[in-house]
Write a protein that holds these residues in place. Structure first.
Motif, mmCIF file in Angstrom:
data_model
loop_
_atom_site.group_PDB
_atom_site.id
_atom_site.type_symbol
_atom_site.label_atom_id
_atom_site.label_comp_id
_atom_site.label_asym_id
_atom_site.label_seq_id
_atom_site.Cartn_x
_atom_site.Cartn_y
_atom_site.Cartn_z
ATOM 1 N N PHE A 1 -2.445 12.326 -12.565
ATOM 2 C CA PHE A 1 -2.753 12.730 -11.085
ATOM 3 C C PHE A 1 -1.652 11.896 -10.401
ATOM 4 N N MET A 2 -1.457 10.690 -10.637
ATOM 5 C CA MET A 2 -0.796 9.857 -9.734
ATOM 6 C C MET A 2 0.798 9.796 -10.151
ATOM 7 N N GLY A 3 1.226 10.639 -11.147
ATOM 8 C CA GLY A 3 2.446 10.682 -11.738
ATOM 9 C C GLY A 3 2.785 11.979 -12.363
ATOM 10 N N LYS A 4 2.694 12.452 -13.356
ATOM 11 C CA LYS A 4 3.517 13.591 -13.840
ATOM 12 C C LYS A 4 3.001 14.648 -13.247
ATOM 13 N N GLY A 5 1.651 14.584 -12.763
ATOM 14 C CA GLY A 5 1.179 16.044 -12.357
ATOM 15 C C GLY A 5 1.374 16.106 -10.989
ATOM 16 N N ARG A 6 2.083 15.076 -10.352
ATOM 17 C CA ARG A 6 2.214 15.231 -8.801
ATOM 18 C C ARG A 6 1.277 15.569 -7.798
ATOM 19 N N CYS A 7 0.221 15.465 -8.344
ATOM 20 C CA CYS A 7 -1.150 15.798 -7.541
ATOM 21 C C CYS A 7 -1.022 14.869 -6.250
ATOM 22 N N ALA A 8 -0.893 13.585 -6.574
ATOM 23 C CA ALA A 8 -1.098 12.591 -5.426
ATOM 24 C C ALA A 8 0.015 12.735 -4.465
ATOM 25 N N THR A 9 1.307 13.480 -4.583
ATOM 26 C CA THR A 9 2.146 13.664 -3.471
ATOM 27 C C THR A 9 1.606 14.422 -2.303
ATOM 28 N N CYS A 10 0.491 15.210 -2.695
ATOM 29 C CA CYS A 10 -0.220 15.931 -1.581
ATOM 30 C C CYS A 10 -1.612 15.535 -1.382
ATOM 31 N N HIS A 11 -2.295 15.194 -2.344
ATOM 32 C CA HIS A 11 -3.611 14.982 -2.156
ATOM 33 C C HIS A 11 -3.559 13.059 -2.474
ATOM 34 N N PHE A 12 -3.308 12.558 -1.132
ATOM 35 C CA PHE A 12 -2.952 11.035 -1.223
ATOM 36 C C PHE A 12 -3.865 10.187 -1.500
ATOM 37 N N PHE A 13 -3.766 9.139 -2.543
ATOM 38 C CA PHE A 13 -4.568 7.965 -2.879
ATOM 39 C C PHE A 13 -5.142 7.146 -1.523
ATOM 40 N N PRO A 14 -6.044 6.761 -1.649
ATOM 41 C CA PRO A 14 -7.233 7.099 -2.360
ATOM 42 C C PRO A 14 -8.189 8.094 -1.785
ATOM 43 N N LEU B 1 0.895 -1.081 -0.023
ATOM 44 C CA LEU B 1 0.192 0.043 -0.015
ATOM 45 C C LEU B 1 0.913 1.403 0.058
ATOM 46 N N ARG B 2 2.150 1.094 0.596
ATOM 47 C CA ARG B 2 3.007 2.237 0.641
ATOM 48 C C ARG B 2 3.628 2.452 -0.607
ATOM 49 N N LEU B 3 3.758 1.411 -1.608
ATOM 50 C CA LEU B 3 4.125 1.390 -2.830
ATOM 51 C C LEU B 3 3.285 2.076 -3.688
ATOM 52 N N ILE B 4 1.935 2.022 -3.495
ATOM 53 C CA ILE B 4 0.829 2.401 -4.217
ATOM 54 C C ILE B 4 0.753 4.076 -4.161
ATOM 55 N N THR B 5 0.950 4.408 -2.729
ATOM 56 C CA THR B 5 0.648 5.891 -2.618
ATOM 57 C C THR B 5 1.877 6.542 -2.349
ATOM 58 N N LEU B 6 2.840 6.300 -1.824
ATOM 59 C CA LEU B 6 4.212 7.185 -1.873
ATOM 60 C C LEU B 6 5.163 6.674 -2.649
ATOM 61 N N GLY B 7 5.274 5.291 -3.175
ATOM 62 C CA GLY B 7 6.236 4.933 -4.091
ATOM 63 C C GLY B 7 6.336 5.306 -5.513
ATOM 64 N N ILE B 8 5.190 4.942 -6.186
ATOM 65 C CA ILE B 8 5.026 5.136 -7.610
ATOM 66 C C ILE B 8 4.505 6.392 -7.783
ATOM 67 N N THR B 9 3.862 7.296 -6.890
ATOM 68 C CA THR B 9 3.554 8.786 -7.032
ATOM 69 C C THR B 9 4.616 9.643 -6.948
ATOM 70 N N GLY B 10 6.228 9.068 -6.606
ATOM 71 C CA GLY B 10 7.237 9.900 -6.575
ATOM 72 C C GLY B 10 7.305 10.714 -5.290
ATOM 73 N N PHE B 11 6.572 10.304 -4.539
ATOM 74 C CA PHE B 11 6.533 11.157 -2.977
ATOM 75 C C PHE B 11 8.066 11.003 -2.444
ATOM 76 N N ASP B 12 8.680 9.876 -2.315
ATOM 77 C CA ASP B 12 9.781 9.873 -1.744
ATOM 78 C C ASP B 12 11.047 9.490 -2.776
ATOM 79 N N SER B 13 10.862 10.028 -3.845
ATOM 80 C CA SER B 13 11.831 10.166 -4.801
ATOM 81 C C SER B 13 11.546 11.352 -5.761
ATOM 82 N N PRO B 14 11.365 12.376 -5.262
ATOM 83 C CA PRO B 14 10.754 13.256 -5.893
ATOM 84 C C PRO B 14 11.946 14.205 -6.926
ATOM 85 N N VAL B 15 13.007 14.105 -6.840
ATOM 86 C CA VAL B 15 13.989 14.701 -7.695
ATOM 87 C C VAL B 15 14.685 13.894 -8.696
ATOM 88 N N SER B 16 15.234 12.783 -8.097
ATOM 89 C CA SER B 16 15.835 11.738 -9.143
ATOM 90 C C SER B 16 14.603 10.972 -9.966
#
Length: 597
Positions: A467-480, A177-192
């Motif tokens: 929303f979950m990727g390029k737009g970076r929306c889900a790094t603040c508006h967390f899924f789901p 679930l962490r992978l879904i919400t914080l991993g693949i969204t770029g939350f914890d790898s925001p630059v690289s």
């Protein structure tokens, strides 16, 4: 040596023979090594590898190695961390935050005094390494020294920590679930944007942990194949083009369900502690995955059908207002998702406007703070504030309770809902119970992700992925939930500094200081709670001041990089300054997805 049925299934693929099962069962009978002890041994070994990787990274920086070498060493350190993440997050959340917390300072009130906690860890160093900033080498080495110390301390305490099989399975499911919400969204790898390779490392660590367990061959094969397919789906994919919707529906959710089924089949009980995300939830999109009573104040009555019904009566009755003319529904209208369609509501005397936009009450139960400036914790406190506010309701709990005690209809309803009848506490509790019932977690996208018969258009699917990727929306508006409550624990709701303009001309920053008004902490200046995006089609106008009339305008604001992108001086903006560079097609898809919620 441990040779579980899971290991056999991995080795032999889908070949499931009776002989294989018998051999595995016999081996299990003669071994004295318990699965959780095998997992602990692997964890300690992986922690040692993380220590080595961090030391190597430190050395490359210390020796002034070229950027490509430093960046490669950083990536290897991150991969090493991801292999220990699921147990570190579960058992040592403080260490996990020190190693992988957001790269932003946090402001907290300690006995009424504002305290700023500076960030540290991989995400802070990432900003100095991509690109490598030679001028900040001293700061970088200081950060790396802190990381090294944290890893060393983690290795020491992990030696003495006892694991249980139930907790290990709990930790594995939470990692998915962490992978879904914080991993693949770029939350914890925001630059690289190394999120997908790191996701692969996290899944490989789960695959390895499962080797310790005596899982039946067919189940073991299914588990391994699901993990392998999930890994294959991520391998070689670009961050911006990755199909997150398909990944969640086809691989991550099936894996989460399988892990729970396997845990129960092995006889390991599910957790029983109270959580926002219920321990019984197989996926984040399950119908009853989230507990709307999680943020209920201690010792307050739980919602019942009678209390919700009473709260609804109170919500639509002017008896709570000082002039007997305004109800909660005056500003929170059901047909507008409990907003009012105005940039900001009128004051009680209808002569002025209250400064902030009326927020939706839909899913308000899933937030740890209330009001746009996050100044109170509980819905009950929000209700008290609103009733007593001279501009909003202009009443008091005392006078409202006295009036209700004289009303025979309300006397009967209160007596049915509460043993002690009409009291101030019960009044607040009933209203809060009604608000907690205003749940929206069953849209077409929710049903689609559950695998039910629900259709999303191609444009909406694209919008979900933006929303979950390029737009970076889900790094603040967390899924789901699509609000600021941080997964997968969902215990704290974030505030953000976006830099919303004062007017639609976007020429100056809005003067509202937001959360700073109540905390007086500098980094909270212009900070506002991250609201839910659910029901967004009904909640216009948008932002804390209602400055934007359409979702298209909101998307344009974010695409430009927020207030800083508009040219405002805003040193504490938490929204990334960089432009998103969304195409017109992506912007339209993003809006279509938000409207589908």
């Amino acid at each position: 040596m441990k040779r579980s049925v899971y290991r056999s299934a991995v080795l032999h693929g889908s070949v499931a023979s009776i002989l294989l099962i018998l051999v595995a069962v016999l081996v299990q009978s003669f071994t004295s090594i318990q699965p959780h002890k095998v997992v602990k041994t692997t964890y300690l070994t992986d922690l040692a590898r993380l220590d080595s990787a961090v030391t190597k990274l430190y050395t490359t920086i210390e020796r002034r190695q070229p950027a490509p070498i430093v960046q490669a060493a950083f990536r290897q350190s991150r991969l090493a961390y991801k292999r220990v993440e699921f147990l570190t997050e579960f058992y040592f959340s403080g260490s996990a935050k020190s190693l992988n917390g957001p790269p932003l300072p946090e402001g907290e009130l300690d006995d009424g005094i504002g305290v700023v906690i500076q960030p540290n860890g991989f995400q802070v160093t990432e900003e100095m390494i991509f690109p490598l900033d030679a001028s900040r080498r001293t700061d970088l080495l200081r950060q790396m020294a802190s990381i090294k110390t944290t890893v060393s301390q983690l290795r020491r305490v992990a030696n003495y920590n006892e694991l249980t099989d139930s907790q290990i399975f709990d930790a594995m499911r939470l990692e998915v679930l962490r992978l879904i919400t914080l991993g693949i969204t770029g939350f914890d790898s925001p630059v690289s944007l190394h999120s997908l390779p790191e996701g692969i490392a996290a899944l490989e660590s789960l695959d390895h942990a499962l080797l310790a367990y005596p899982i039946a061959t067919q189940q073991a094969t299914h588990l391994h194949q699901t993990i392998s397919k999930a890994i294959q789906a991520m391998r070689g994919q670009s961050f911006n083009q990755f199909d997150r919707l398909g990944f969640i529906r086809q691989y991550a959710y099936p894996l989460s369900r399988l892990l729970m089924e396997t845990q129960l089949a092995l006889g390991y009980p599910l957790a029983t502690d109270k959580r926002m995300l219920r321990p019984t939830a197989r996926t984040l999109s399950d119908t009853n995955a989230f507990d709307p009573t999680f943020f209920l104040p201690y010792n307050h009555a739980l919602p019942t059908a009678d209390r919700v019904a009473l709260g609804k009566m109170l919500f639509f009755n002017p008896i709570l207002s000082g002039n007997g003319q305004r109800t909660c529904a005056s500003c929170h209208q059901p047909n507008r998702a409990f907003t009012d369609g105005e940039p900001s509501p009128l004051t009680l005397d209808a002569k002025h406007r209250i400064g902030r936009n009326t927020p939706t009450l839909v899913n308000a139960a899933f937030q740890s703070f209330q009001f746009m400036d996050s100044r109170v914790f509980f819905l009950e406190d929000q209700i008290t504030d609103v009733i007593h506010n001279s501009q909003e309701m202009g009443g008091s709990l005392t006078s409202a309770t006295a009036a209700l005690q004289k009303d025979s209809t309300f006397q009967k309803q209160f007596a049915q809902a509460y043993a002690d009848g009409v009291t101030e506490t019960n009044l607040k509790n009933a209203l809060a119970s009604y608000v907690r019932s205003l749940i929206s977690l069953n849209t077409r996208s929710d049903r689609y992700l559950r695998g039910e018969k629900a259709a999303l258009t191609a444009q909406e699917k694209m919008g979900f992925n933006v929303f979950m990727g390029k737009g970076r929306c889900a790094t603040c508006h967390f899924f789901p939930l699509f609000n600021g409550t941080i997964p997968p624990a969902y215990v704290k709701t974030e505030s953000e500094v976006l830099g919303a303009p004062a007017t639609a001309t976007e020429r100056q920053l809005d003067a509202d200081e937001g959360r700073y008004r109540s905390t007086k902490i500098g980094i909270h200046r212009n900070a506002f709670k991250t609201p839910t995006v659910r029901q967004a089609a009904l909640t216009a106008p948008y932002m804390h001041n209602g400055v934007y009339k359409t979702l298209d305008q909101v998307v344009e604001f974010y695409d430009k990089g927020g207030g800083v992108g508009l040219g405002f001086t805003l040193e504490n903006q938490t929204l990334p300054f960089d432009k998103l560079n969304l195409t017109l097609t992506e912007k339209r898809a993003l809006v279509a997805f938000m409207k589908s919620l």
